[in-house]
Every structure is written in structure tokens, then in C-alpha cells.
Design a protein around this motif. Sequence first.
Motif, PDB file in Angstrom:
ATOM      1  N   ASP A   1       0.917  -0.620   0.021  1.00 22.32           N
ATOM      2  CA  ASP A   1       0.150  -0.003   0.624  1.00 22.32           C
ATOM      3  C   ASP A   1       0.700   1.038   0.043  1.00 22.32           C
TER       4      ASP A   1
ATOM      5  N   ASP B   1      -0.637   4.702   1.157  1.00 22.63           N
ATOM      6  CA  ASP B   1      -0.057   5.922   2.095  1.00 22.63           C
ATOM      7  C   ASP B   1      -0.509   5.174   3.717  1.00 22.63           C
ATOM      8  N   ASN B   2       0.088   5.350   4.035  1.00 22.20           N
ATOM      9  CA  ASN B   2       0.628   5.341   5.784  1.00 22.20           C
ATOM     10  C   ASN B   2       1.523   4.689   6.010  1.00 22.20           C
TER      11      ASN B   2
ATOM     12  N   ASP C   1      -0.273  -3.157   3.860  1.00 23.60           N
ATOM     13  CA  ASP C   1      -1.678  -2.547   4.280  1.00 23.60           C
ATOM     14  C   ASP C   1      -2.328  -2.153   5.041  1.00 23.60           C
ATOM     15  N   ASP C   2      -2.354  -0.814   5.843  1.00 22.67           N
ATOM     16  CA  ASP C   2      -2.576  -0.710   7.523  1.00 22.67           C
ATOM     17  C   ASP C   2      -4.122  -0.346   7.476  1.00 22.67           C
ATOM     18  N   GLN C   3      -5.167  -0.931   6.118  1.00 18.41           N
ATOM     19  CA  GLN C   3      -6.325  -0.557   7.104  1.00 18.41           C
ATOM     20  C   GLN C   3      -6.756  -1.775   6.950  1.00 18.41           C
TER      21      GLN C   3
HETATM   22 MG   LIG Z   1      -2.783   2.476   3.602  1.00 20.31          MG
END
Ligand SMILES: [Mg+2]
Length: 199
Positions: free
Chosen positions: A7, A9-10, A149-151
Motif C-alpha cells: 500500500d 498511504d500510511n 496494508d494499514d487498513q
Molecule cells: Mg493505506
Amino acid sequence: MKTLAVDIDNVLAASAESFIVISNKLFGDHITISDYNEDRQKMWCVDHKEAERRCEVLQANKYQKNYLPVYGAVQAINKLGKQYRLVLVTSRPKFAEELTKNWLKQHFDYNFGTIVFAGFWDNAKNSKDGHLRHKGDLFTQVGADIVIDDQLKHCEAAVETGIRTILFGDYAWNKANELLSGITRCIDWTEVIKELEIQ
Ligand SMILES: [Mg+2]
């Protein structure tokens, strides 16, 4: 060579931290990192119309251009790139493609061959429930063996299709008492490198 779907973002970009600074400056809010939410309407406590207006203002300001990389991401990608085929799967809209590619070139030495833009927010019809969509099918399409991934929703969608998953970071939006089997949390890139047993 195994495929690692990463991923942006973040995970590669310190997006939430940067976003909050930019957003507060533009709209005079006092949002903190613990208020950060992919559902912008909720985060800003505004109606859908105002959220759309704000998103347009942000885009006009090319706000993602000034994001910083997450600590350790550049070095980690260099290492991982030698042992894995790295592809990027991002929720960013298609119109952010050029900006995103330039940002990656500016910060990373690795040449990411495939970058998938999920398009969850690409048109008005989608944008209302964009935050409810997940990347499950996209991970399968790119042939991912492992996902970072952060989600939680994306990680859960990945393990449901049998893909091993690393939940990245210890963020306000990805807290969980229990993780599904197949999901391992790594709070930073040092832990990711350890988890994947990279030298
Ligand atoms: Mg993300």
C-alpha cells in the motif's frame, strides 16, 4: 519470485500526519492524528457536499506532493526489492497517478513496475461510499502472495482469499483486539523486514 503487494498511504507515505497539517491549514480545523479517518466527511464532521468541496480544494493544492516517506520505508523497499516482485495497490484515485509516480521517483530508488489505482473515489457515484470498498479482488489480480496494508478491511479481504497479510503500523484507525488468522501486525518497517526474514 514471490509478489508483495504494498500500500502507499500510511505504509510508504506518512500520509495521515502530513494530511492533517495541510487540512488544518486550509480549513482552519484542529484535527489531530487520532481523528484521522479515511471517511473524510466523518473526520471533518461536515456534510457530504462540504466534504466534496474540501476534497476539491485539497486536490487543487496537490496536497500529496509534500508527503514524507514513512520512517525506514526507503531502505526496506531496497532490501525487499531484491527478493520480491513489488507491486503497489493504492486507494488513490486515477487522477493522482502522475503525482504519485513523481513522488515515488523522488523518494525511492526502486522502480515499481505495477501500480494499481483502485478508483474507489474516481467519480461522484463511487465517492459517497468509497471508504467501504476494499482491495480484495485487486490483490488477486496482481497475483499477490503477501500484502502489506494499514487498513484492516483490506487485510481481512486479502486473508479471505488466502493471501498472507501484514497489517502495517499501530494507528488510531487500525486498532483491533484480535486479528484474523493470517494477519500479522508489524508496527514499523524494521518489524516487516524481520517478519519476512530479510537479511
Ligand atoms: Mg493505506
